[in-house]
Structures are given as C-alpha cells and as structure tokens.
Design an enzyme around this catalytic site. Structure first.
Site, mmCIF file in Angstrom:
data_model
loop_
_atom_site.group_PDB
_atom_site.id
_atom_site.type_symbol
_atom_site.label_atom_id
_atom_site.label_comp_id
_atom_site.label_asym_id
_atom_site.label_seq_id
_atom_site.Cartn_x
_atom_site.Cartn_y
_atom_site.Cartn_z
ATOM 1 N N SER A 198 37.098 43.486 6.284
ATOM 2 C CA SER A 198 38.677 43.670 5.942
ATOM 3 C C SER A 198 38.299 45.127 5.891
ATOM 4 O O SER A 198 37.703 45.444 4.869
ATOM 5 C CB SER A 198 38.806 42.616 4.939
ATOM 6 O OG SER A 198 38.991 43.384 3.457
ATOM 7 N N ASP A 199 39.619 45.713 6.326
ATOM 8 C CA ASP A 199 40.215 47.390 5.930
ATOM 9 C C ASP A 199 40.732 46.553 3.923
ATOM 10 O O ASP A 199 40.773 45.554 3.749
ATOM 11 C CB ASP A 199 41.460 47.934 6.403
ATOM 12 C CG ASP A 199 41.171 49.234 5.553
ATOM 13 O OD1 ASP A 199 40.549 49.917 4.888
ATOM 14 O OD2 ASP A 199 41.500 50.769 6.772
#
Ligand code: NAG
Ligand code: NAG
Ligand code: NAG
Ligand code: NAG
Ligand code: NAG
Ligand code: NAG
Ligand code: NAG
Ligand code: NAG
Ligand code: NAG
Ligand code: NAG
Length: 811
Positions: A333-334
């Site tokens: 994930s960012d």
C-alpha cells in the site's frame, strides 16, 4: 508517501519483540539482529548464516527454511510454518518485527530509488559529513549518485539510458546493503501518467504518454532487477523463483495523479473513471511493467476509483494484477493508504479492523504506515495491518490462510533477492562501487541527453566560449541549491555542480559582458508531492525581471528553465530579445555541467518533451478533478494530452525539441496492406463519425487473436547540418479517420540514434499490428479497426507517413 518519523517506530519494534510467543517450542533466542540492515550488532548480509543463529542461541540446521537444497517455495512454507499467528501479523507491515526465536530478523521494506538512492523511508542511511569523527572512516558513506529527475531522463527517449540508470542504482543499493546501510526492496519507479499539467509530481514521472511511460518502467525495472543470465526462466520453471538483484515497485496503482487541488486531496479523492480510460491510459503502464518488466512489486494508491479505495479493490488487485497480469511478487500500500480509508475517506463507515480485513482480502500483501498517528491512549499506530490484524483475526474477519498467502508473496521476493543466502556476484560490492567514475559519467551524460532546446533564433546557441569570453548570469537558479537541482526522492549527491559552476568552466563573469544567461523556472515549493500547481506561469516578478533584463541587453539573451512540468513562457517565446530557451528539468547532482555543456556546444541537445507544454488558459477550461481523457463537449472540456487535445492552447507540443542541426526523414515505403482472416465471432462494433456506414467487420478483438501480423519499415534520418547529434525518432500511428472517439495519434515505437554531421542513418522498425494499430473501443476492448491507419514519423523540421490498409477478411 510523505516523510516518516522513525524515532517512534524504533520504540514500537522493541515492544513487539518482547511479546510472548505461543508457537512451536524452540530454543530461546538471546537477542535480535537485523541482517544486512543498519543496526547496532554485527552486519550480516544473509539470514542463513550459522554464526548468526549461534549468536541467537539457535541451531540453524533445525530450520529447513535455511536449507538451500530445498526450493524457495518449500523453504517459505517451512518459515511460515514456524510462525505463530501473532508473528505472522507482525510481518504484515513495512517495518517487520521478525521472530528472533526462530532466527528471523526484522526487515524494513521501505526504501526508495527514484533517480538514485533516496533518504525517503526509514531504511537507507547515509553518514553525516558534518560528524566524520562518529564513523569509522573506511565504511562511512556520505553520498550516492543522484541522476537527473525522471522527467529529464524521459526526454532522452533512450531506453538504454533508462536501463543503465536502473543497473547503476541497483549496484549502489547492493553495496549499501552489504554495509548494513540499506535494504533490498525499492518502491520506485513512479509510473502514473501526467493527465493534467497542474499535477505536482510530473517531475517524478516519464510524462503523459502511457506507452512511453510503460517502456520507461520496463527498462528501469529490468535495470534494477535483472541478474545477467536470469532475465527469464526456462520453460517449466516457476517465475516466482527467478533471482533478482534488487526489487523494484511500480506505483501508484491506479488513476492517481491528483495530490492537492482546490481542497481535493489525494486521500479523499474519488476518481470517477470509465473502463476505457482505465485500460487505455491509467492501467497500461502498470500492465507493461508487470507483463514485460516482470516487476516484483506494485503499490496501490491512496485515492478511490469509482467509490472503492484502490488498496481494497479485489478486481484491481487480485483479479487484474495477480490474475490477469501474473505478478510475481507482492502488492504494497502507499504509506497509510489503509488508514485513510477510515480516517480521511470514511469508506462504507468501516472500522480500522474492517478496512484492514477488506484490504488483505482484496490482495494487499503489505501495509506501509507512517507511524505519526497515535491512538486514543497516545500509543503510536504503525501500519494498520500489524496494529489491527490480531483483532481482525480474533473477530473472524481476517483469515490466517490469507495472511499466509501475503507472507508467501513477501518471503518469496526476499528469497529471490538472496536475503536468506546472499548472491555471490554482488557480495563484494562496497563503498568503491558507489559514486564510481562510471556512475558519475552516466549521471552527467544522462542529464545532457534529456536537455530540450525550445527556441534558438538565428542559431544564438551554442555559444563559442572563446569568442564570447565573458557572460552575465542572472536569475533565481544561477546558484540553484541541491533542493532545486536534485528534485524529489533524492539522497545526498556525490558531487553537486550549480549552473554557475558549470558555466564557469567555459567563460568568466563580468558586469559588462554582451551575452546574458538567465537561469529561471520554478521549484519544489510550486510543484511537489502533496502540492499541485495553481497555474502554469512563472512567478510574476520573475517574468518581469526576465523582460527587463532582455530589454536592457544589447544582444538577445538566453533563458534556461528549470521545472518538472511545463511552464507557459509564451512571453519569452514571442520576445525577439530572448533568443534561445533551454529546458533543463531538474538535472541532478551533475546538472550544472550538463547545462553548460549544452550551452557551449560540447553536447548537441537531442531531448524531446515527454509532455505537452500547455498555455495557462488551458487549465481554466477544465477542472483537475475530471478524469476523462477525451473531450467532454457538454461540459466544454477539451481533451487531455496530445492524444486527445488538438486545441489552440499549446505552447510546445509533446515530442517538441530542437537541435543544433536538422534531422530530415525519408521513408522507404509508400504504403502497405495487411490482411487478417477473421472468424465472425471476433468482429467488434465500433462507433463511426456521422454519415459513415460501418463495414461488415468493423474491428477484431485482439483477445483471442494470435496477433502475429507485423508491419516493417525503415526511416532514414539525415543530419543536414554541420554538427553530429543524437535524435529520438518517434513513431506514431493514426487510426482510420472515420472511427469516432479514437486518439488523434499515439506513440507506438521510438529509438534514439546518433547521426554524424552530413550523414544518414537508417532506423528499422517492426510494429506488431495488434499493439501498434490497436485502439480501445467504448466498452474497453482493445481492437484493430478495419480501414486505413497511418504510420507517422515527425519532428518540427520533417514529417513522413504512409498508409497501412487493414483488411479484415471473413473466413
Ligand atoms: C543441530 O541440529 C542438527 C539436526 O537436528 C543436529 O544433528 C546437530 O547435532 C545440532 N548441532 C548442535 C551443535 O547442536
Ligand atoms: C536439506 O534438504 C534435503 C532435501 O530434502 C535433505 O536431503 C537434507 O537432509 C536437508 N538438510 C538438512 C541439513 O536438513
Ligand atoms: C479550501 O478550504 C479552506 C479551509 O476550509 C477554505 O478557506 C477555502 O476557501 C477552500 N478553497 C476552495 C478553493 O474551496
Ligand atoms: C487524515 O486523517 C488524519 C488522522 O485523523 C488527520 O490528521 C489528517 O489531517 C487528515 N488529512 C486530511 C487531508 O484530511
Ligand atoms: C561525498 O562523499 C565524499 C566522501 O566519500 C566526500 O569527499 C564528498 O565531499 C561528498 N560530496 C558532497 C557533495 O558532500
Ligand atoms: C520574487 O518574489 C519572491 C517573494 O518575495 C522572492 O523570494 C524572489 O526572490 C523574487 N524573485 C525575483 C526574480 O525577483
Ligand atoms: C513512392 O511513390 C513515388 C511517387 O509515385 C515514387 O516516385 C516512389 O518511387 C515511391 N517509393 C517507393 C518506395 O515505392
Ligand atoms: C531496412 O533496411 C535493411 C538494411 O538496409 C534491409 O535489410 C531491410 O530489408 C529494410 N527493411 C524494409 C522493410 O525495407
Ligand atoms: C543512449 O544512452 C546510452 C547510455 O547512456 C548512451 O551510451 C548512448 O550513447 C545513448 N544513445 C544515443 C543515441 O544518444
Ligand atoms: C481483403 O482480403 C481478401 C482476401 O485476401 C481479398 O479477397 C479482398 O479483396 C480484400 N479486400 C480489400 C478491400 O482489399
């Protein structure tokens, strides 16, 4: 991702390490270490080191995950088999606790290498030049090679350069790893298409064309990952076991290209995107990165797409990246993208536990968190997966089998990287391989290759240093600090050369010189991650100063623009007192040399713009939040990028760039025809312009067609001037004119070639018919239209084309 505060993290890791474990009984471990990663103890470059286990009070032979005779798959299964569910959950965040009782060290996943080793993230550690007494002299590393920013490299249109940069960066990365100063997993490159000229992160990207962006991704990733002899796997061998040098990550998936505009932030933004734009523009570079680059990681983005957060969308993650494209690696994930689902976007009213469970289930393998958030008790929250994972398991919302899948994707990647066993040919890389002469000359050469000459009236450039003797230099970027030249996601450079220092190698400065160079442009206060632009102009006082200096100068002046995105400098283009304009991007540590080499003719500029430079008026015609690439007539929105906008508000088109010579094209064909036999069921409908009747078989669907047909041709490129130079030949195709809603044209191939003065070089191209003539129709199928398409090769001085008649013949 934004900056991490690492001091909090350290504290949390210690807490987790003292948690009581309830898994399979093993001899007690005495202490933790962090193999290959900076830490207090001895630095090991591999996990499976008997002495390391011995120091932990463990017998390595007991742990079959260290048995090199077994397959990676068997070893990973063994490793996960040892872990308690708490240990597994502890492995789902970017700064893992490891499990010392079974010999598994902590690992920090988050490293960056966008255009050289970066200090963003908690992993890569440079020593501080100001405190040399704190370091043992031989292993202290103060800096690394900082290449030009990606938008500069993109302008070279040189695939060899892109790959070479990846190779140099990965060599420096392995050297840092060997010294315990860096990791093996790098969250680069950034391959979002620049849909809107206001986007603050244009400098980090290869521009606005999905195919060019995709080719950049493939080359950079192959440079970062490929080990010679291991570029592919033999038939029957699992590609999940292909050894890699470092792990790259294509980000941010998907439709992410808005940071903060008119109070629309990337955390809350719901991108409304139709399926055609997804396939044709937003997903295409990612598909190329995974399928052709065989990247080992993809990062999902903060934004939602049609209501669903990218990092919790099973269709986008499991089904598309892992299923359709066959990712061999992990999805990350960012940083804080799971947290923003509950804190910022309040998706479906989900709790932290529910958002974590939904994301893991959708195919997210690793959650990056930034740790600056505290919970109600003031305790720092790391990533959501490790913080809320046990609650999710206990509530029956997260299945242990799904956690095992995520960990398998992670540890397989680390196996391939030699984290457990090391990789012999890289084990001797050390400080001498960082900032080597070879890497520094690649940095200066790369920066020169990306310089774009925008205006050159009466051949004002190049300057003859001997004749000119002295120059005046003006403008805010004469002594541009590192922060400007090096751009974003950078580390300290080996050497730092300002524009003034570069110019001083050729000429002296004096007040009464007849030649003036103005170093202007914008900087990271105006365009940056988290900060989109308000307009496309230079600051007003700078514009006024440039005009004033030009008027006062006896001779026309030279304007050098530093920027990532395009700048509306119509005032300078139209002003006869401004004779030459050079775009220098943000050219990195060696940038001052590269600029001066171009100004004084040591290097003939050959860069071409990787994105359209719009006039400022364009941005008043559509909001940044409208995702459509095609014009929206009922709202008055013009189209976006050269593929769909043919309006008047363009200062310099995509692909624009002059040289100190002229390149003239000739084509060895007047046209060709391709017949594709089709079974009726492969025919697809197309929309035609009004008044045109559709043929019996308007188009074929490329899915289900073998796509072996090709079109080959040669372009001869003649250098008609007296100076040799490099020139990118860019090949476009145009769909049949009668097809409605199709791109105006699209890049399908390109090649940068060097042509000696008054010589000709023949460049050959072979286009795959499905890839080069394919378009994405309304319902998002990629089809080859029947009719006459066009192959087009053009620059400002020369244009050649030929028709390709595509006959879909029924069988
Ligand atoms: C380590 O374990 C192996 C396999 O169980 C055993 O043969 C060996 O004697 C052990 N070594 C030590 C030093 O305990
Ligand atoms: C490693 O695995 C191989 C293959 O299963 C096995 O024959 C060997 O005994 C194992 N080695 C150790 C030290 O356990
Ligand atoms: C953005 O939000 C701020 C603070 O809430 C408000 O003052 C400003 O007017 C808003 N700007 C726009 C363009 O909506
Ligand atoms: C997102 O949520 C966090 C935590 O509640 C808050 O600190 C931050 O300001 C929010 N950001 C935005 C852009 O809404
Ligand atoms: C980079 O590090 C070297 C020592 O390895 C040092 O001599 C040099 O000054 C540093 N460069 C910069 C720009 O700080
Ligand atoms: C323009 O104004 C800004 C803000 O006052 C200042 O920092 C900058 O130096 C000025 N630039 C020029 C070229 O005068
Ligand atoms: C293309 O057409 C022109 C004009 O008919 C002719 O002179 C030329 O030889 C043709 N070129 C090729 C490669 O067929
Ligand atoms: C392109 O040039 C090469 C070398 O001159 C030649 O062998 C080849 O046949 C040419 N290709 C086409 C399609 O004309
Ligand atoms: C492309 O880049 C490579 C690597 O920097 C360089 O050696 C080569 O000369 C470049 N090609 C051209 C035509 O400029
Ligand atoms: C298309 O190809 C078929 C089969 O080769 C041929 O019979 C037909 O004449 C062609 N049509 C056109 C319009 O060229």
């Amino acid at each position: 991702m934004a900056m991490a505060s690492s001091s909090l993290r350290l504290f949390v890791v210690v807490l987790l390490c003292t948690t009581a474990y309830s898994g399979r009984a093993v001899p007690a471990a005495s202490s933790d270490d962090d193999a290959g990663v900076s830490g207090t103890g001895k630095v090991y470059t591999k996990v499976c080191e008997p002495a390391r286990f011995a120091a932990l009070g463990l017998n390595m032979t007991v742990f079959q995950y260290c048995n090199a005779s077994l397959s990676y798959g068997e070893r990973v299964r063994d490793l996960i088999g040892w872990m308690t569910v708490e240990e597994k959950v502890g492995g789902l965040g970017d700064w893992t606790a490891g499990a010392p009782r079974i010999g598994l060290p902590a690992y920090k996943w988050w490293s960056e290498a966008l255009h050289g080793l970066s200090t963003t993230g908690p992993t890569t550690k440079f020593d501080n030049l100001a405190t040399p007494h704190l370091h043992s002299g031989t292993t202290a590393v103060y800096n690394a090679t900082v290449f030009a920013n990606v938008i500069n490299s993109a302008a070279s249109f040189n695939e060899t350069l892109w790959k070479s940069i990846g190779q140099a960066v990965s060599t420096e990365a392995r050297a840092m790893y060997n010294m315990g100063k860096g990791g093996l997993t790098y969250w680069s490159p950034n391959i979002n298409v620049v849909r809107d000229p206001r986007w603050g992160r244009a400098l980090e990207t290869p521009g606005e064309d999905p195919y060019v962006v995709g080719r950049y991704a493939v080359n950079f990733v192959r440079g970062m990952q490929d080990i010679p002899g291991h570029e592919t796997v033999a038939a029957g061998v699992d590609p999940n076991t292909r050894p890699i040098k470092t792990s790259a990550c294509c980000k941010h998936y998907a439709a992410y290209d808005l940071d903060d505009w008119n109070n629309n932030t990337r955390f809350k933004f719901d991108a409304r995107v139709d399926e055609r734009d997804m396939v044709e523009t937003f997903q295409r570079p990612f598909e190329m990165c995974v399928r052709d680059g065989d990247v080992s990681s993809v990062m999902c983005s903060y934004n939602r797409i049609n209501g669903i957060p990218s990092c919790a969308d099973a269709h986008l993650l499991s089904q598309t990246i892992r299923g359709d494209w066959q990712l061999h690696g992990y999805i990350v994930s960012d940083c804080d993208a799971v947290r923003v689902m509950t804190d910022n976007a309040t998706w479906l009213g989900y709790t932290a536990v529910e958002a974590s469970a939904a994301s893991l289930k959708a195919g997210l393998d690793l959650d990056c968190g930034e740790s600056w958030i505290k919970d109600a008790n003031g305790k720092p929250v790391m990533d959501f997966f490790t913080t809320y994972g046990m609650d999710a398991v206990n509530a029956g919302k997260m299945r242990e089998a799904d956690i095992d899948k995520a960990l398998t994707n992670q540890y397989m990647t680390l196996m391939r990287l030699g984290y457990f066993d090391d990789i012999a040919q890289y084990s001797s890389l050390s400080k001498k391989d960082i900032c080597s002469d070879e890497h520094r000359s690649l940095a200066v050469d790369g920066a020169r290759q990306g310089m774009v000459l925008l205006k050159n009236e009466n051949n004002l450039l190049p300057l003859d240093a001997k004749k000119v003797g002295r120059v005046n230099v003006h403008g805010p970027h004469v002594q541009a600090p590192e922060k400007v030249m090096d751009g974003d996601y950078t580390g300290p450079p080996c050497r730092y050369v300002t524009p003034r220092q570069g110019v001083s190698k050729y000429v002296k400065f004096s007040q009464h010189a007849k030649t003036t160079i103005y170093f202007g442009g914008i900087n990271l206060h105006i365009e940056k991650e988290g900060n989109d632009r308000e307009d496309l102009l230079l600051p007003m006082n700078q514009t006024k100063e440039i005009i004033r200096i030009a008027e006062a100068s006896p001779n026309p002046i030279i304007l050098v623009i530093l920027s990532g995105g395009g700048v509306d400098i119509s005032f300078a283009h139209d002003n006869p007192k401004i004779g030459a304009i050079l775009w220098a991007g943000y050219p990195g540590g060696e940038g001052g040399n590269a600029i001066a080499d171009v100004i004084f003719g040591e290097y003939n500029p050959g860069g071409r713009l990787p994105l359209t430079w719009f006039k400022n008026k364009y941005i008043s015609q559509l909001p940044m939040t409208s995702m459509e690439l095609r014009p929206v007539p009922k709202l008055g929105y013009p189209g976006r990028t050269y593929k769909f906008y043919d309006g008047s508000e363009v200062l310099y088109p995509f692909g624009y760039g002059l040289s100190y010579t002229k390149f003239v094209y000739k084509m060895d064909t007047n046209g060709t025809a391709v017949t594709i036999p089709v079974a009726g069921r492969h025919c697809k409908k197309l929309s035609y312009k009004s008044g045109v009747s559709a043929p019996a078989c308007p188009a074929i669907n490329v899915d289900g067609h073998a796509c072996t047909e090709t079109v080959s041709f040669n372009v001869s490129v003649s250098n008609s001037g007296g100076k040799g130079g490099s020139h990118p030949v860019i090949v476009f195709t145009k769909p049949p004119a009668e097809v409605d809603d199709a791109p105006i044209k699209q890049v399908v191939a390109f090649q940068r070639v060097f042509v000696h003065a008054r010589s000709t070089v023949s460049v050959s191209f072979t286009l795959n018919v499905c890839k080069a003539f394919g378009i994405v129709e309304k319902t998002a199928y990629t089809v080859v239209p029947s009719g006459v398409s066009t192959v087009l090769v053009e620059n400002g001085d020369s244009s050649v084309s030929f028709p390709v008649k595509i006959n879909l013949s029924a069988v």
